[in-house]
Design a protein around this motif. Structure first.
Motif, PDB file in Angstrom:
ATOM      1  N   LYS A 202       6.675  -6.037  14.975  1.00 35.79           N
ATOM      2  CA  LYS A 202       5.582  -5.108  15.278  1.00 35.79           C
ATOM      3  C   LYS A 202       4.877  -4.612  14.032  1.00 35.79           C
ATOM      4  O   LYS A 202       4.000  -3.768  14.110  1.00 35.79           O
ATOM      5  N   SER A 203       5.277  -5.109  12.899  1.00 39.19           N
ATOM      6  CA  SER A 203       4.786  -4.563  11.644  1.00 39.19           C
ATOM      7  C   SER A 203       4.388  -5.689  10.694  1.00 39.19           C
ATOM      8  O   SER A 203       5.086  -6.695  10.610  1.00 39.19           O
ATOM      9  N   PRO A 204       3.292  -5.535   9.950  1.00 36.13           N
ATOM     10  CA  PRO A 204       2.899  -6.577   8.996  1.00 36.13           C
ATOM     11  C   PRO A 204       3.883  -6.648   7.820  1.00 36.13           C
ATOM     12  O   PRO A 204       4.368  -5.618   7.347  1.00 36.13           O
ATOM     13  N   TRP A 205       4.189  -7.855   7.373  1.00 34.28           N
ATOM     14  CA  TRP A 205       5.168  -8.050   6.301  1.00 34.28           C
ATOM     15  C   TRP A 205       4.745  -7.332   5.016  1.00 34.28           C
ATOM     16  O   TRP A 205       5.565  -6.738   4.328  1.00 34.28           O
ATOM     17  N   ASP A 206       3.464  -7.376   4.692  1.00 33.28           N
ATOM     18  CA  ASP A 206       3.005  -6.808   3.422  1.00 33.28           C
ATOM     19  C   ASP A 206       3.015  -5.283   3.369  1.00 33.28           C
ATOM     20  O   ASP A 206       3.057  -4.708   2.287  1.00 33.28           O
ATOM     21  N   SER A 207       2.964  -4.631   4.515  1.00 32.27           N
ATOM     22  CA  SER A 207       2.998  -3.164   4.537  1.00 32.27           C
ATOM     23  C   SER A 207       3.630  -2.684   5.849  1.00 32.27           C
ATOM     24  O   SER A 207       2.925  -2.332   6.790  1.00 32.27           O
ATOM     25  N   PRO A 208       4.965  -2.669   5.897  1.00 31.49           N
ATOM     26  CA  PRO A 208       5.662  -2.262   7.121  1.00 31.49           C
ATOM     27  C   PRO A 208       5.241  -0.872   7.601  1.00 31.49           C
ATOM     28  O   PRO A 208       5.012   0.020   6.793  1.00 31.49           O
ATOM     29  N   ASN A 209       5.127  -0.731   8.904  1.00 29.59           N
ATOM     30  CA  ASN A 209       4.676   0.503   9.528  1.00 29.59           C
ATOM     31  C   ASN A 209       5.878   1.364   9.901  1.00 29.59           C
ATOM     32  O   ASN A 209       6.751   0.928  10.659  1.00 29.59           O
ATOM     33  N   ASP A 210       5.923   2.589   9.395  1.00 25.23           N
ATOM     34  CA  ASP A 210       7.053   3.489   9.632  1.00 25.23           C
ATOM     35  C   ASP A 210       7.150   3.976  11.077  1.00 25.23           C
ATOM     36  O   ASP A 210       8.135   4.600  11.447  1.00 25.23           O
ATOM     37  N   ASN A 211       6.161   3.680  11.898  1.00 21.58           N
ATOM     38  CA  ASN A 211       6.269   4.000  13.326  1.00 21.58           C
ATOM     39  C   ASN A 211       7.209   3.033  14.040  1.00 21.58           C
ATOM     40  O   ASN A 211       7.535   3.243  15.197  1.00 21.58           O
ATOM     41  N   TYR A 212       7.616   1.978  13.348  1.00 22.99           N
ATOM     42  CA  TYR A 212       8.449   0.953  13.975  1.00 22.99           C
ATOM     43  C   TYR A 212       9.819   0.824  13.313  1.00 22.99           C
ATOM     44  O   TYR A 212      10.320  -0.283  13.129  1.00 22.99           O
TER      45      TYR A 212
END
Length: 169
Positions: free
Chosen positions: A104-114
């Motif tokens: 659910k999160s892009p590799w280059d900038s992981p999303n802390d909502n996930y």
């Protein structure tokens, strides 16, 4: 209908970001995943966490309270988190671990909502994707997502229980 869907999404995020741990005396502590801030340093290596791609990790230890300062230990990669956690002295004192769900999160900038509970996550070791310290463990909430990632980028799918120091080498 849109507002109901939005409410359900919010409830799901809150549920995923909150975990309970029981103390020996039966008292429960609720830990919530913490956002990675731009100035946060990796608890293991000291590097700035936000400067690197790939999934990150964080954990809570027994007996560490907000009054003592460091409520959560953050890591620049899942590999660093496991390197710390798998030390027998640390392992017995950890209550909760979180990792990013990379489906659910892009590799280059992981999303802390996930952030997801690492103990129920699936990991891919040995893929061609790299994190802060080179090779890392890609983390997923669902086994099928981990299998698809391994098919695309190589590596072996493992459960939390399958990870030991030999996997990190």
């Amino acid at each position: 209908m849109k507002s109901l869907s939005k409410l359900m999404s919010c409830l799901l995020v809150v549920t995923l970001l909150t975990a309970c741990s029981k103390h020996e005396d039966g008292h429960q502590t609720i830990h919530q995943a913490a956002a990675i801030e731009s100035a946060d340093e990796c608890h293991l290596c000291g590097m700035l966490i936000a400067h690197f791609a790939g999934p990150k990790g964080e954990l809570f230890r027994k007996g560490v309270t907000a009054e003592q300062g460091k409520k959560v230990h953050k890591f620049c990669s899942t590999r660093d988190m496991f390197s710390f956690y798998l030390d027998p002295e640390n392992k017995r004192n950890v209550t909760t671990l979180y990792v990013h769900d990379m489906s659910k999160s892009p590799w280059d900038s992981p999303n802390d909502n996930y952030f997801i509970d690492a103990k129920t996550a699936w990991f891919v070791a040995g893929s061609e994707k790299t994190g802060a310290m080179g090779k890392t463990l890609a983390s997923f909430s669902k086994q099928r997502d981990a299998q698809q990632f391994a098919k695309a980028y190589g590596g072996k799918v493992l459960s939390f229980q399958d990870i030991d120091l030999s996997v990190l080498m």
